[in-house]
Scaffold this motif. Structure first.
Motif, PDB file in Angstrom:
ATOM      1  N   HIS A  41      -6.718  82.371  38.374  1.00  8.43           N
ATOM      2  CA  HIS A  41      -7.002  81.128  37.533  1.00  8.43           C
ATOM      3  C   HIS A  41      -6.606  81.612  36.226  1.00  8.43           C
ATOM      4  O   HIS A  41      -7.373  82.126  35.329  1.00  8.43           O
ATOM      5  N   PRO A  42      -5.298  81.930  35.953  1.00  6.19           N
ATOM      6  CA  PRO A  42      -4.710  81.927  34.444  1.00  6.19           C
ATOM      7  C   PRO A  42      -5.033  81.311  33.282  1.00  6.19           C
ATOM      8  O   PRO A  42      -5.200  79.836  34.029  1.00  6.19           O
ATOM      9  N   GLY A  43      -5.120  81.530  32.164  1.00  9.62           N
ATOM     10  CA  GLY A  43      -4.953  80.668  31.161  1.00  9.62           C
ATOM     11  C   GLY A  43      -6.395  80.406  30.599  1.00  9.62           C
ATOM     12  O   GLY A  43      -6.594  79.811  29.234  1.00  9.62           O
ATOM     13  N   HIS A  44      -7.423  81.081  31.169  1.00  9.27           N
ATOM     14  CA  HIS A  44      -8.843  81.038  30.329  1.00  9.27           C
ATOM     15  C   HIS A  44      -8.813  82.105  29.206  1.00  9.27           C
ATOM     16  O   HIS A  44      -8.212  83.220  29.596  1.00  9.27           O
ATOM     17  N   PRO A  45      -9.557  82.010  28.326  1.00  5.90           N
ATOM     18  CA  PRO A  45      -9.995  83.171  27.240  1.00  5.90           C
ATOM     19  C   PRO A  45     -10.641  84.180  28.171  1.00  5.90           C
ATOM     20  O   PRO A  45     -11.078  84.466  28.906  1.00  5.90           O
ATOM     21  N   ALA A  46     -10.168  85.266  27.217  1.00  2.00           N
ATOM     22  CA  ALA A  46     -10.739  86.858  27.948  1.00  2.00           C
ATOM     23  C   ALA A  46     -12.290  86.799  28.177  1.00  2.00           C
ATOM     24  O   ALA A  46     -12.663  87.461  29.231  1.00  2.00           O
ATOM     25  N   TRP A  47     -13.087  86.280  27.086  1.00  2.00           N
ATOM     26  CA  TRP A  47     -14.280  86.252  27.353  1.00  2.00           C
ATOM     27  C   TRP A  47     -15.067  85.469  28.678  1.00  2.00           C
ATOM     28  O   TRP A  47     -15.982  85.782  29.055  1.00  2.00           O
ATOM     29  N   ALA A  48     -14.394  84.625  28.710  1.00  2.00           N
ATOM     30  CA  ALA A  48     -14.553  83.647  30.114  1.00  2.00           C
ATOM     31  C   ALA A  48     -14.585  84.405  31.491  1.00  2.00           C
ATOM     32  O   ALA A  48     -15.486  84.471  32.321  1.00  2.00           O
ATOM     33  N   TYR A  49     -13.442  85.338  31.502  1.00  2.00           N
ATOM     34  CA  TYR A  49     -13.462  86.373  32.693  1.00  2.00           C
ATOM     35  C   TYR A  49     -14.466  87.210  32.639  1.00  2.00           C
ATOM     36  O   TYR A  49     -15.099  87.478  33.615  1.00  2.00           O
ATOM     37  N   TRP A  50     -14.627  87.879  31.619  1.00  2.00           N
ATOM     38  CA  TRP A  50     -15.694  88.947  31.486  1.00  2.00           C
ATOM     39  C   TRP A  50     -17.128  88.426  31.877  1.00  2.00           C
ATOM     40  O   TRP A  50     -17.786  89.044  32.250  1.00  2.00           O
ATOM     41  N   ALA A  51     -17.332  87.237  31.059  1.00  2.00           N
ATOM     42  CA  ALA A  51     -18.734  86.686  31.443  1.00  2.00           C
ATOM     43  C   ALA A  51     -18.972  86.252  32.638  1.00  2.00           C
ATOM     44  O   ALA A  51     -20.012  86.462  33.411  1.00  2.00           O
ATOM     45  N   ALA A 128     -19.913  77.148  47.175  1.00  2.00           N
ATOM     46  CA  ALA A 128     -18.619  77.279  46.549  1.00  2.00           C
ATOM     47  C   ALA A 128     -17.927  76.073  46.998  1.00  2.00           C
ATOM     48  O   ALA A 128     -16.995  75.337  46.168  1.00  2.00           O
ATOM     49  N   VAL A 129     -17.909  75.565  48.370  1.00  2.00           N
ATOM     50  CA  VAL A 129     -17.515  74.259  48.576  1.00  2.00           C
ATOM     51  C   VAL A 129     -17.825  73.094  48.207  1.00  2.00           C
ATOM     52  O   VAL A 129     -17.126  72.011  47.691  1.00  2.00           O
ATOM     53  N   TRP A 130     -18.947  73.066  47.540  1.00  2.00           N
ATOM     54  CA  TRP A 130     -19.782  71.807  46.983  1.00  2.00           C
ATOM     55  C   TRP A 130     -19.195  71.946  45.526  1.00  2.00           C
ATOM     56  O   TRP A 130     -18.750  70.787  45.074  1.00  2.00           O
ATOM     57  N   LEU A 131     -18.922  73.080  44.906  1.00  2.00           N
ATOM     58  CA  LEU A 131     -18.380  72.965  43.563  1.00  2.00           C
ATOM     59  C   LEU A 131     -17.236  72.627  43.407  1.00  2.00           C
ATOM     60  O   LEU A 131     -16.811  71.890  42.256  1.00  2.00           O
ATOM     61  N   ASP A 132     -16.626  73.126  44.460  1.00  2.00           N
ATOM     62  CA  ASP A 132     -14.734  72.736  44.474  1.00  2.00           C
ATOM     63  C   ASP A 132     -14.934  71.098  44.749  1.00  2.00           C
ATOM     64  O   ASP A 132     -14.015  70.558  44.129  1.00  2.00           O
ATOM     65  N   ALA A 133     -15.607  70.553  45.585  1.00  2.00           N
ATOM     66  CA  ALA A 133     -15.692  69.295  45.644  1.00  2.00           C
ATOM     67  C   ALA A 133     -16.028  68.396  44.610  1.00  2.00           C
ATOM     68  O   ALA A 133     -15.467  67.442  44.538  1.00  2.00           O
ATOM     69  N   SER A 137     -15.478  74.129  37.385  1.00  2.00           N
ATOM     70  CA  SER A 137     -14.445  75.095  36.709  1.00  2.00           C
ATOM     71  C   SER A 137     -13.954  76.046  37.968  1.00  2.00           C
ATOM     72  O   SER A 137     -14.994  76.415  38.776  1.00  2.00           O
ATOM     73  N   GLY A 138     -12.728  76.087  38.053  1.00  2.00           N
ATOM     74  CA  GLY A 138     -12.073  77.130  39.078  1.00  2.00           C
ATOM     75  C   GLY A 138     -12.541  78.460  38.861  1.00  2.00           C
ATOM     76  O   GLY A 138     -12.768  78.949  39.827  1.00  2.00           O
ATOM     77  N   LEU A 139     -12.801  78.765  37.730  1.00  2.00           N
ATOM     78  CA  LEU A 139     -13.387  80.221  37.679  1.00  2.00           C
ATOM     79  C   LEU A 139     -14.816  80.358  38.273  1.00  2.00           C
ATOM     80  O   LEU A 139     -15.012  81.517  38.777  1.00  2.00           O
ATOM     81  N   VAL A 140     -15.695  79.373  38.135  1.00  2.00           N
ATOM     82  CA  VAL A 140     -16.889  79.276  38.521  1.00  2.00           C
ATOM     83  C   VAL A 140     -16.853  79.358  40.223  1.00  2.00           C
ATOM     84  O   VAL A 140     -17.342  80.081  40.824  1.00  2.00           O
ATOM     85  N   VAL A 141     -16.168  78.597  40.594  1.00  2.00           N
ATOM     86  CA  VAL A 141     -15.599  78.291  42.077  1.00  2.00           C
ATOM     87  C   VAL A 141     -15.308  79.684  42.691  1.00  2.00           C
ATOM     88  O   VAL A 141     -15.899  80.175  43.758  1.00  2.00           O
ATOM     89  N   GLU A 142     -14.578  80.391  41.979  1.00  2.00           N
ATOM     90  CA  GLU A 142     -13.907  81.694  42.427  1.00  2.00           C
ATOM     91  C   GLU A 142     -15.118  82.750  42.423  1.00  2.00           C
ATOM     92  O   GLU A 142     -15.128  83.600  43.253  1.00  2.00           O
ATOM     93  N   ALA A 143     -15.931  82.576  41.355  1.00  2.00           N
ATOM     94  CA  ALA A 143     -16.975  83.669  41.320  1.00  2.00           C
ATOM     95  C   ALA A 143     -17.830  83.590  42.414  1.00  2.00           C
ATOM     96  O   ALA A 143     -18.425  84.331  43.137  1.00  2.00           O
TER      97      ALA A 143
END
Length: 379
Positions: A41-51, A128-133, A137-143
């Protein structure tokens, strides 16, 4: 594995962290924040990835704790006392007071761990399936999806039939049931553990040599852990065989020298090392004569010289709840693993709260040497 930080008690079980757990948190966080999350999921700020990565690492640690707590709860329900749980770099360790009494109990205690991880993985997968539905946020789903995958991998890996994994204990329960011999069953599970360990070491180094990818170091490290731990467990079972049915009262040092909790450090030190207090550790007694804790010279040495005349033994001692204790009729085989993981390598032997003896690893080693010599066939 010794704990560095105590987290208190959960479900009545003492839980602690070893300092090495910081390594796994850092490794997971860096791997996700610098690799998987930005790639997916590119395009997010660095702090979002680290958090997100740090949150996933902490939840992963909680899932490891749930895995070990499941072992502990089922062990207690099967009559096995649990001394505590310690989380460390390669997972978690539930310290059982004794071994499972039957193959069926061993099966239940071992099997609940992978089952818990599999259920956790399924729960995260559904989330994860429910969050995607709902277009979270794609980042949350990925986590959450990563947590699902890692828990399922943990369940599958732990189910491999090789000691010291849960699958190794399942294998031991099966062999124990088939042969009726716990020692032969342990030998079979340990041999499987060493085979798996060597396979992981060889394959890990092969990956590093052939592809130049350092990721092979991780399976090699796990393989080394499997070999050493499986061998240690086999050795532990052999020791149990020699020490079988030997009570603590037979190996303990009776009527050890004690020190009142109200004694000042200065008065205590004035009588050692050539007077009354000539040892390095002493049971501490409360005013009513019952055991209050254990004091060692090392604990006393932490107190500044100018404060020793006003500081009492009771203020620096290891409190009784933090000291390994046993009864005279407890089995030495059950006490040994607790002593090996304790901080002081000593246990107070108590009868109705009063000190009747003290046991050290040296006492058990001495008894073990005599018993081994007595059981060794003549040539």
């Amino acid at each position: 594995m010794k704990e560095t930080l105590s987290l208190g008690r959960i479900a009545g079980v003492r839980v602690g962290l070893n300092w090495s757990v910081l390594f796994i948190i850092a490794l997971v966080t860096v791997t996700l924040a610098e690799g998987r999350f930005p790639d997916a999921h590119p395009g997010h700020p660095a702090w979002a990835y680290w958090a997100s990565a740090l949150s996933a690492a902490v939840v992963f640690l909680a899932s490891l704790l749930a895995h070990e707590l499941a072992h502990a709860v089922v062990a207690r329900r099967n009559g096995v006392q649990v001394d505590g749980i310690t989380l460390w770099m390669l997972g978690g360790v539930a310290r059982l007071h004794s071994e499972a009494p039957t193959p069926a109990a061993e099966l239940r205690i071992a099997g609940v761990g992978p089952l818990t991880s599999a259920v956790a993985g399924g729960g995260f997968l559904g989330l994860a399936v429910w969050l995607d539905a709902v277009h979270a946020s794609g980042l949350v789903v990925e986590a959450v999806a990563w947590l699902a995958a890692i828990n399922i991998v943990l369940a599958v890996f732990n189910a491999l039939p090789a000691a010291p994994l849960d699958g190794g204990r399942l294998l031991r329960a099966f062999l124990w049931h088939r042969t009726g011999d716990r020692m032969r069953a342990t030998h079979g599970a340990a041999a499987a553990g060493r085979m798996l360990g060597w396979f992981m070491i060889v394959s890990g180094f092969a990956v590093m040599v052939l592809s130049g990818d350092l990721s092979g170091l991780w399976p090699a490290l796990i393989g080394w852990f499997l070999i050493t731990t499986a061998t240690a467990e086999e050795r532990q079972t052999q020791l149990r065989g020699v020490l079988d049915q030997v009570p603590v009262g037979r190996v303990m040092t009776r009527d050890p020298v004690t020190v009142p909790a109200t004694t000042t450090l200065a008065d205590f030190l004035s009588e050692g090392p050539f007077g009354r207090y000539r040892h390095s550790a002493f049971p501490v007694l409360a005013p009513d004569g019952t055991a209050a804790g254990l004091v060692t010279v090392r604990l006393i040495d932490r107190t500044p010289l100018q404060a020793r005349s006003t500081t009492t033994i009771g203020e620096v001692m290891r409190p009784l709840p933090e000291v390994v204790t046993a009864a005279p009729d407890d089995w030495v085989a059950d006490l040994l693993p607790r002593l090996q993981t304790s901080r002081d390598r000593r246990a107070l032997v108590l009868d109705d709260g009063h000190v009747v003896g003290i046991v050290t690893l040296a006492d058990i080693t001495r008894a073990l040497s005599w018993l081994t010599a007595a059981k060794r066939p003549q040539t």
